[in-house]
Design a protein around this motif. Structure first.
Motif, PDB file in Angstrom:
ATOM      1  N   UNK A 110       0.833  -1.207   0.000  1.00 60.53           N
ATOM      2  CA  UNK A 110       0.000   0.000   0.000  1.00 60.53           C
ATOM      3  C   UNK A 110       0.865   1.254   0.000  1.00 60.53           C
ATOM      4  N   UNK A 111       2.004   1.189   0.706  1.00 57.74           N
ATOM      5  CA  UNK A 111       2.856   2.376   0.815  1.00 57.74           C
ATOM      6  C   UNK A 111       3.604   2.698  -0.472  1.00 57.74           C
ATOM      7  N   UNK A 152       1.075   7.301  -1.271  1.00 57.22           N
ATOM      8  CA  UNK A 152       1.599   8.663  -1.170  1.00 57.22           C
ATOM      9  C   UNK A 152       1.597   9.401  -2.506  1.00 57.22           C
ATOM     10  N   UNK A 153       1.310   8.697  -3.608  1.00 51.01           N
ATOM     11  CA  UNK A 153       1.376   9.336  -4.927  1.00 51.01           C
ATOM     12  C   UNK A 153       0.447  10.535  -5.043  1.00 51.01           C
ATOM     13  N   UNK A 166      -6.278   0.085  -4.336  1.00 50.02           N
ATOM     14  CA  UNK A 166      -6.984   1.022  -3.462  1.00 50.02           C
ATOM     15  C   UNK A 166      -6.057   2.086  -2.870  1.00 50.02           C
ATOM     16  N   UNK A 167      -4.729   1.947  -3.112  1.00 52.56           N
ATOM     17  CA  UNK A 167      -3.783   2.903  -2.545  1.00 52.56           C
ATOM     18  C   UNK A 167      -4.084   4.343  -2.880  1.00 52.56           C
ATOM     19  N   UNK A 220      -1.223  11.539   8.079  1.00 50.72           N
ATOM     20  CA  UNK A 220      -1.951  10.357   8.528  1.00 50.72           C
ATOM     21  C   UNK A 220      -1.821   9.195   7.557  1.00 50.72           C
ATOM     22  N   UNK A 221      -1.326   9.452   6.361  1.00 48.42           N
ATOM     23  CA  UNK A 221      -0.998   8.351   5.450  1.00 48.42           C
ATOM     24  C   UNK A 221       0.045   7.437   6.083  1.00 48.42           C
ATOM     25  N   UNK A 222       0.988   8.033   6.800  1.00 49.06           N
ATOM     26  CA  UNK A 222       2.057   7.261   7.436  1.00 49.06           C
ATOM     27  C   UNK A 222       1.670   6.818   8.847  1.00 49.06           C
ATOM     28  N   UNK A 223       0.932   7.650   9.572  1.00 54.19           N
ATOM     29  CA  UNK A 223       0.510   7.250  10.911  1.00 54.19           C
ATOM     30  C   UNK A 223      -0.407   6.035  10.879  1.00 54.19           C
TER      31      UNK A 223
END
Length: 535
Positions: free
Chosen positions: A33-34, A38-39, A158-159, A174-177
């Motif tokens: 997902x990561x 972030x794109x 779904x990313x 919050x993408x990373x949290x």
């Protein structure tokens, strides 16, 4: 050894493999997902950290480059450290790096944290896939690969949708949290459920007693190869590829070719290679490597181009475009389970792969025939067909790839296949962007050839537009200028749409070409209870 010491391993062996599968797919899903989540947030990240938008692309490039360095050597690391230890360590470092990404106060700090995240994440996919293959008997490996497929296939689908929603509503940090609670849950479950099989324990003991020197030169060659490759893919279009006046692309390509050639030469001649290219001697595995590389290129080209089409030409926001794409994820889960059942009933994996490629090509060709007058519902069905095609071939491909690979080479094979899967996504994204920019220029020039005063349709458009604008502002010269701008806008929208449709057409052509590789593979059916060996 006491009975108490034996109690824990025996208890763990009695745990259902489905519980193990459920635990190990969580970190796999999180890591894949990561690569895409972030794109959609790059512009927000650049704004939040007061950095140029072009520099924010290093957030993606740094992660992929670090990931690519670790993926091929994950088998070697798993053997030396123990696959369970390496897997748990990767999860813990990945979670820590995710928190550092979320708390970064500058772009340089974020890039450094993404490098750490990529290095840790590189061990998650191969380790989880190897754990699944060992947890299930051969006759149920199709079902195991179905679960792995849900994580590895749905995550990039779904990313962008999830990333757009989180960014729009909560902020890019919050993408990373989000990885913190998910990663801690995965760490707790896997620490209890995952154990190393006996053959891996023996390999680790042998590796520790042989005291073989670490292949430092091989690691350096691998690092130069992957970093050069990822930078070229990320910045190639911006730097005009081989037309780069500063020779950056040319220099990086020379470094890539030389370092990759040196890496292959060295790894084929030493006894303890970091990357075991001997796995490519099996023709089924070799074909699967090419197919998964190109298929993921098609997936990422489609997944990055379609939201761009909807947002730039139809005015959708990130959340709305994600809702249009989300039904495909539901269809993927259903098809993955159906394919898993077929594999357990001894259906040849080659037939499922060929059918999936045909469906994938049909879906992309369908999308290439769309136009600017479509409704959201007319995008959903061809997108579903594309993802259904990928879902039909994913689990069979993983079964066919490892069916004839000896256990002692499985870790190296899994790492190499995971590397090609990720690199295929990078290539697909880069090629799609190049096609979009180059073909948009081509179509704009071709449309200009007919937009002159001798074209009755163009004259009629300008006449009607000028009349409408004059009714609103009463200024005929201004209305004439506005009508010309309206015609230019219409031409630009048409050129951009045709460029997007060209991406889908090329994707369809690639999928059709891959069918030929299926013909080169050996029969891929796991007999129930039979020992699968090389023919």
């Amino acid at each position: 050894m006491t009975s108490a010491a034996l109690a824990v391993p025996l208890a763990r062996r009695s745990i259902s493999p489905w519980l193990i599968a459920a635990a190990v797919v969580i970190p796999t899903f999180m890591e894949v997902l990561d690569t895409t989540i972030a794109n959609v947030a790059l512009r927000y990240i650049a704004g939040g950290l007061s950095a140029p938008v072009t520099d924010s692309e290093w957030v993606i490039t740094s992660y992929l480059a670090a990931n690519a360095i670790i993926l091929p050597i994950s088998g070697w690391l798993g053997t030396r450290l123990g696959r369970r230890n390496y897997f748990l360590m990767s999860i813990a470092i990945f979670v820590l790096a995710s928190v550092l990404c979320g708390t970064a106060t500058s772009l340089n700090a974020l890039i450094a944290a993404r490098v750490l995240q990529g290095l840790a994440g590189g061990g998650l996919q191969p380790s989880s896939q190897g754990i699944l293959l060992d947890a299930f008997p051969r006759e149920k490996q199709g079902a195991a690969m179905t679960l792995f497929g849900i994580a590895a296939l749905l995550a990039p689908v779904i990313g962008p949708t999830l990333g757009g929603y989180i960014t729009d509503n909560y902020g890019w940090r919050w993408i990373f949290y989000l990885n913190l609670p998910v990663g801690l849950l995965a760490l707790i479950l896997c620490s209890y459920l995952v154990t190393d099989p006996d053959y891996l324990k023996e390999q680790r003991i042998q590796a520790s007693t042989q005291h073989q020197r670490f292949d430092t030169l091989g690691l350096c060659l691998l690092s130069v190869s992957m970093v050069s490759w990822e930078i070229v893919l990320s910045k190639g279009q911006e730097w005009d590829w081989l037309g780069d006046p500063f020779l950056r692309v040319q220099t990086l390509l020379i470094l890539f070719v030389l370092s990759l050639s040196g890496l292959i030469y060295r790894e084929a001649r030493i006894s303890n290679p970091l990357i075991n290219f001997r796995t490519l001697a099996d023709r089924s595995f070799r074909s699967c490597c090419i197919i998964v590389f190109c298929a993921y290129g098609v997936l990422y080209a489609n997944t990055t181009s379609l939201p761009g089409l909807l947002q730039s030409l139809f005015g959708y926001d990130a959340t709305t475009s994600g809702l249009v794409l989300s039904p495909a994820g539901i269809a993927a889960v259903v098809v993955l389970f159906v394919v898993g059942i077929l594999l357990t009933r001894r259906v040849d994996a080659r037939y499922l792969m060929a059918t999936g490629l045909i469906v994938l090509a049909a879906g992309n060709y369908w999308m290439s025939q769309l136009n600017l007058s479509i409704s959201p519902g007319q995008v959903i069905l061809p997108r579903v067909v594309v993802i259904v095609g990928l879902s039909m071939m994913f689990a069979p491909l993983n079964v066919a790839a490892f069916l004839y690979i000896p256990k002692e080479l499985r870790g190296a094979a899994v790492g190499l296949l995971a590397l090609l899967r990720n690199e295929g996504g990078s290539v697909g994204t880069s090629v799609a962007q190049t096609i979009l920019e180059r073909r948009e220029q081509f179509h704009a020039l071709r449309l200009n050839e007919r937009l002159d005063t001798f074209n009755p349709t163009a004259r009629q458009f300008l006449k009607q537009a000028q009349a409408i604008f004059t009714q609103h502002n009463g200024d005929e010269p201004l209305s004439r200028t506005m009508s010309l701008q309206a015609l230019e806008l219409a031409r630009s929208r048409q050129a951009a749409s045709l460029a997007y449709f060209d991406v889908f057409w090329v994707s369809a052509a690639v999928a059709v070409a891959l069918i030929l590789l299926v013909l080169l593979m050996r029969r891929s059916v796991a007999e129930k209870g039979a020992h699968v060996a090389a023919e």
